[in-house]
Scaffold this active site. Sequence first.
Site, PDB file in Angstrom:
ATOM      1  N   CYS A  83      36.929 -16.060 -11.997  1.00 42.90           N
ATOM      2  CA  CYS A  83      37.614 -15.763 -13.408  1.00 42.90           C
ATOM      3  C   CYS A  83      36.521 -15.966 -14.546  1.00 42.90           C
ATOM      4  CB  CYS A  83      38.591 -16.984 -13.736  1.00 42.90           C
ATOM      5  SG  CYS A  83      39.773 -16.539 -15.028  1.00 42.90           S
ATOM      6  N   HIS A 115      42.170 -18.441  -9.317  1.00 41.15           N
ATOM      7  CA  HIS A 115      41.517 -19.440  -9.094  1.00 41.15           C
ATOM      8  C   HIS A 115      41.787 -20.141  -7.800  1.00 41.15           C
ATOM      9  CE1 HIS A 115      39.940 -20.085 -13.342  1.00 41.15           C
ATOM     10  NE2 HIS A 115      41.073 -19.466 -13.465  1.00 41.15           N
ATOM     11  N   GLU A 163      40.521 -22.455  -6.250  1.00 41.35           N
ATOM     12  CA  GLU A 163      39.949 -23.762  -6.228  1.00 41.35           C
ATOM     13  C   GLU A 163      41.059 -24.443  -6.938  1.00 41.35           C
ATOM     14  OE1 GLU A 163      39.085 -21.527  -8.267  1.00 41.35           O
ATOM     15  OE2 GLU A 163      38.772 -21.944 -10.295  1.00 41.35           O
TER      16      GLU A 163
END
Length: 196
Positions: A78, A170, A172
């Site tokens: 991002c 994302h 994560e």
Amino acid sequence: MIGVLAVQGDFREHELVFQRMGVPIRRVRRAGDLAGVSGLVIPGGESTTIGKLAREYGVEEEARRRYQEGTLALWGTCAGAIWLAQEIEGYPDQPRLGVLDMSVARNAYGRQVESFETELAIDGFERPFHAVFIRAPVITRVGEGMRVIARYREDPVFVIGERAMVTTFHPELTSDPRVHRFFTDLVEREVPLKVG
Ligand code: GLN
């Protein structure tokens, strides 16, 4: 050693995924932290802030030198993707690493759909990946040395180069480590990935 750029943004979430995988990581704040690091993750956050601090702390210059020398692989998520792109549409002066032959438009999904989640088909992945997008950039141009391995509608959202990868979502923020594993595999390759 995998490094996570830890000047701003959701670097802790990246660390947690690597920790769960049993992969040791180092927080990178200063240029000197890159010694011994062969893969650097740039997290989501605010790309203007990340860019400013990375420049101020000397990480930008050292990461560029190491990438060009072929001893540092890169993965931007991002805001991190924005930092890696050669061109940021409408922000010619925003500090960035700018080593990847691609263009991005910041916050380009518009207000109504600022954030969304989708099941993403990724080339080479057996099952779809649950992808979270938060004020994501749109990749508007991909150079010849890069390959698109996932799209959302028409737009590239996962792009790889010989020693770099970019995700506008994302990984994560989910508990699925497959994209993180993809990066550790890329970092460990002796011969660069063949793309294009
Ligand atoms: N919109 C942010 C930027 O332009 C990126 C958002 C994110 O990393 N989740 O920097």
